[in-house]
Design an enzyme around this catalytic site. Structure first.
Site, PDB file in Angstrom:
ATOM      1  N   ASN A   1     116.438  34.547  66.567  1.00 47.07           N
ATOM      2  CA  ASN A   1     117.326  35.710  66.528  1.00 47.07           C
ATOM      3  C   ASN A   1     118.368  35.514  65.438  1.00 47.07           C
ATOM      4  OD1 ASN A   1     118.370  38.256  67.989  1.00 47.07           O
ATOM      5  ND2 ASN A   1     120.200  36.978  67.880  1.00 47.07           N
ATOM      6  N   GLU A   2     118.420  36.439  64.506  1.00 48.36           N
ATOM      7  CA  GLU A   2     119.469  36.466  63.479  1.00 48.36           C
ATOM      8  C   GLU A   2     119.712  35.083  62.868  1.00 48.36           C
ATOM      9  OE1 GLU A   2     122.150  40.273  64.973  1.00 48.36           O
ATOM     10  OE2 GLU A   2     122.832  38.239  65.479  1.00 48.36           O
TER      11      GLU A   2
ATOM     12  N   PHE B   1     132.233  43.677  76.387  1.00 51.00           N
ATOM     13  CA  PHE B   1     132.825  44.902  75.868  1.00 51.00           C
ATOM     14  C   PHE B   1     131.948  45.563  74.804  1.00 51.00           C
ATOM     15  CE2 PHE B   1     136.750  43.223  77.741  1.00 51.00           C
ATOM     16  CZ  PHE B   1     137.252  44.378  78.323  1.00 51.00           C
TER      17      PHE B   1
ATOM     18  N   GLU C   1     118.463  46.386  66.045  1.00 48.87           N
ATOM     19  CA  GLU C   1     119.717  46.436  66.788  1.00 48.87           C
ATOM     20  C   GLU C   1     120.698  47.380  66.115  1.00 48.87           C
ATOM     21  OE1 GLU C   1     121.783  42.838  67.696  1.00 48.87           O
ATOM     22  OE2 GLU C   1     119.976  41.739  68.248  1.00 48.87           O
TER      23      GLU C   1
ATOM     24  N   GLU D   1     130.130  39.263  75.226  1.00 54.31           N
ATOM     25  CA  GLU D   1     129.795  40.593  74.725  1.00 54.31           C
ATOM     26  C   GLU D   1     129.890  41.674  75.796  1.00 54.31           C
ATOM     27  OE1 GLU D   1     126.968  39.908  70.924  1.00 54.31           O
ATOM     28  OE2 GLU D   1     125.989  39.545  72.843  1.00 54.31           O
TER      29      GLU D   1
ATOM     30  N   ARG E   1     126.538  30.056  70.966  1.00 48.62           N
ATOM     31  CA  ARG E   1     125.114  30.208  70.695  1.00 48.62           C
ATOM     32  C   ARG E   1     124.829  29.691  69.287  1.00 48.62           C
ATOM     33  NH1 ARG E   1     123.926  36.724  69.722  1.00 48.62           N
ATOM     34  NH2 ARG E   1     124.994  36.907  67.729  1.00 48.62           N
TER      35      ARG E   1
END
Length: 712
Positions: free
Chosen positions: A141-142, A348, A298, A346, A103
């Site tokens: 995002n971020e 987990f 988050e 992601e 990403r």
């Protein structure tokens, strides 16, 4: 109080959506972030959009009373975009491309990326700006999370434009950077490239400007999308999620552009002291936009997936850390993510709805927290919702960038050190605001300038005026060394603050760093210094002070006292600086009329500037901060019988949290916000918390217990 998390329905069959909404209502969810990574689903190819599924999801959420924080989906370009426009890919300092398959694989300066992103945002905003479910917009995002810096040709072109705007002429740039050193002089802006792989150290001025450029370029992406959204007539607030003290983006410059601050924060449950770092981040978010509540966008419900070892949160810790954010100004508690993924990197990573199902402790705690947040009355916000802080701690991104460059007397981790100073105040429950040196400091009794190697002329002038107006300033080692161009000023060091400090550093006196301190060499490789005892040289410097003997690390600076009025409070007790001044103070007579402070001071007019010529260890920081707070008339929010009990003020509301293993009784009076019952003493079990409305403006007398302790 907003409650919810990232919702990714595009990962699931449509029949699952109805089950999601049913369980969201059971958990008390009232807000979800939608579509953050949905670009490929919304726009399957360059020439078509598919909004049907998104219409159905948004309508379903709205029918069930769940609001939407709608994302612009620009954080991860789809495969067709890379195939058609490979120039959108970023490059590292070696010229290697970051390829798709993960990403954030885009170059922020790429015209093709900007054009494609703008088209997507336009289509989204035109379609949903008036939808009653959409209460906020979530841009990208971020920013910069995985690709901190892009060194591609797109970046080179944009960097030159940015430099020309900043300096005007190439001669001005050459002067600012000092390019006569190593024959680096440029004849035109076209000769400049980003600081790519080089034989040795880069020009410090160029490195600093490239980091400024990167932050500004990422911010340009945000404002581009925000302005597109606003141009459609959208009236909802617009945000993007910050990441605490994140190196590549100067959030002081970003904050005015956001309608509301939001933050992603993932503390490590394996670190019992990490709640102090979380408190620093909460205080930073609150301080970025004073008087405006922020959103914890988050956090994890339990374990994450990206550390070497990923511990789950302990029973009760989910609520404790959430209420810490509420107590420090948050009006929203959200998670990544709603439903745990079954596939992908992601899977987990924990979620509000775990893969293990609704019979789990995590689910029970998620439902319980949702009910408790829903039961809260409206909390103070705006001018009545402040922390009551009378201590300000300077935190500056440009200094962070400059300190992180190589070729200094010793390698310092600026952000870590500032957080340690904050932790020393936090241990005592002394409220702290984060500020820039140029902010209005009139309402603070104490300002701490910690390791501010780079101090601009404007910052030095503001701090000096603060002292002359009656404030107390504590300056710590390796401060006021260079100007805004990372260049020495004429006349030595501490030139900007010399008149108020009355001292100057002649030698920085580097010490062997503490055990396991990480440093980077000229090749950019990071290594541990190992055990100090195994290395030659001096590893620490003790100093004798009115508050006892403390240990200094990293630096033992050799100070020259220039003003005979300077008081030497402490001296080095050993090593090569034995007997030399280690902590000094110079009183200042107020000059001219004093500005009206934002909050009345508890100390009389007549300022003082102190200089500490070393970096104390944790116990030393605790001793110094306690001493200087008492000298400044600063009281804790509340004295508690245990260092594990955290107290924060939000207007007339106190938040108390016990992060320790033992049950604690806190002697405090007030009204319980959940029950409305009067309280005379609060019992907090492990990870227990309470919110009280109280009329207490100051802390009661210090209890005997908890007067001493260790930060580590």
């Amino acid at each position: 109080m907003h409650y919810g998390g990232d919702y990714n329905p595009e990962q699931w069959p449509e029949e699952v959506w109805h089950d999601d909404v049913r369980l969201m209502r059971e958990a008390g969810v009232n807000l979800v972030s939608l579509g953050i990574f949905a670009w490929a689903r919304i726009q399957p190819d360059e020439h078509s959009f598919d909004f049907g599924w998104l219409d159905r999801v948004i309508d379903l959420l709205h029918e069930n009373g769940i609001a939407v924080d709608l994302a612009t989906s620009t954080a991860s370009p789809p495969a067709w975009a890379v195939e058609s426009y490979p120039g959108i890919l970023p490059e590292d300092e070696n010229g290697a491309r970051y390829w798709p398959g993960s990403r954030q694989h885009y170059a922020p300066s790429s015209p093709d990326y900007r054009r494609l992103a703008a088209r997507l945002v336009t289509a989204l905003a035109e379609r949903y700006h008036a939808h009653p479910a959409v209460v906020m917009w979530h841009v990208n995002n971020e920013y910069g999370c995985h690709v901190h810096y892009d060194y591609s040709d797109n970046a080179a072109v944009a960097f030159r434009v940015w430099l020309q705007r900043r300096y005007g002429t190439i001669d001005a740039l050459n002067t600012a950077w000092g390019t006569m050193f190593w024959s680096q002089a440029y004849g035109s802006f076209e000769q400049i490239v980003p600081p790519r792989k080089a034989p040795y150290s880069h020009n410090p001025g160029g490195l600093l400007d490239f980091k400024r450029f990167t932050s500004d370029t990422l911010l340009e992406l945000f404002t581009m999308e925000r302005d597109i959204i606003k141009a459609t007539g959208a009236r909802q607030p617009v945000t993007t999620n910050f990441m605490g003290a994140f190196p590549p983006a100067d959030y002081w410059r970003w904050a005015p552009e956001l309608d509301v601050i939001s933050d992603d924060n993932y503390f490590d449950p394996n670190d019992p002291q990490s709640f102090r770092g979380a408190a620093f981040t909460r205080d930073l978010m609150r301080s970025l936009k004073p008087g405006t509540p922020w959103i914890l966008m988050e956090q994890s419900s339990s374990a994450v997936n990206w550390r070497p070892t990923n511990a789950p949160k302990a029973p009760g810790q989910l609520a404790a850390l959430s209420m810490q954010a509420v107590g420090r100004g948050a009006d929203g508690i959200l998670f990544f993510q709603w439903r745990q993924s079954r596939r992908g990197s992601e899977k987990f990573h924990s979620a509000m709805l775990p893969q293990a199902g609704t019979g789990t402790r995590t689910w029970r705690e998620v439902v319980s927290l949702g009910g408790e947040l829903a039961a809260l009355p409206e909390l103070p916000s705006g001018t009545d919702g402040g922390s009551g802080a009378r201590v300000a701690l300077v935190f500056d991104w440009e200094n962070w960038w400059a300190v992180s460059s190589p070729d200094h007397p010793v390698a310092l981790d600026y952000a870590s050190l500032v957080q340690r100073w904050h932790a020393a105040f936090h241990w005592q429950n002394i409220a702290v605001d984060l500020v820039q040196a140029t902010h209005d400091l009139g309402g603070y009794d104490l300002v701490v300038l910690a390791h501010s190697y780079l101090l601009t002329d404007a910052g030095a002038a503001t701090l000096s005026a603060y002292v002359r107006a009656g404030g107390r300033l504590l300056v710590t080692a390796f401060s006021d060394v260079v100007d805004g161009s990372d260049a020495f000023r004429d006349g030595g060091f501490q030139v900007g603050l010399r008149e108020v400090l009355g001292v100057t550093v002649e030698e920085f006196g580097a010490l062997v760093p503490p055990v396991a301190a990480a440093v980077s060499n000229s090749a950019g490789e990071v290594h541990s210094t190992g055990a100090a005892a195994a290395q030659p040289g001096q590893d620490h410097a003790d100093l004798d002070a009115p508050f006892g003997r403390i240990r200094g690390e990293y630096l033992a600076e050799e100070l020259a006292v220039l003003d005979p009025a300077v008081e030497v409070i402490a001296r080095f007790a050993d090593g090569r600086t034995e007997g030399m001044p280690a902590l000094t103070a110079l009183a200042s007579t107020p000059a001219g009329p004093r500005s009206t402070p934002a909050r009345p001071r508890s100390t009389p007019a007549g300022g003082e500037a102190l200089y500490l010529a070393t970096v104390p260890d944790d116990d030393g920081m605790l001793a110094v901060t306690r001493w200087v707070a008492e000298r400044s008339g600063v009281e804790p929010v509340l004295h508690t019988p245990s260092e594990w009990v955290e107290v924060a003020r939000r207007g007339d509301v106190l938040t108390l949290i016990n992060h320790g293993p033992e049950t604690v009784v806190v002697p405090v009076e007030g009204t319980d916000l959940l029950t409305g019952d009067p309280v005379a003493g609060v019992t907090l079990e492990r990870f227990g918390w309470a919110l009280l409305r109280t009329d207490h403006a100051v802390a009661p007398p210090r209890a005997a217990a908890g007067a001493e302790g260790n930060l580590s």
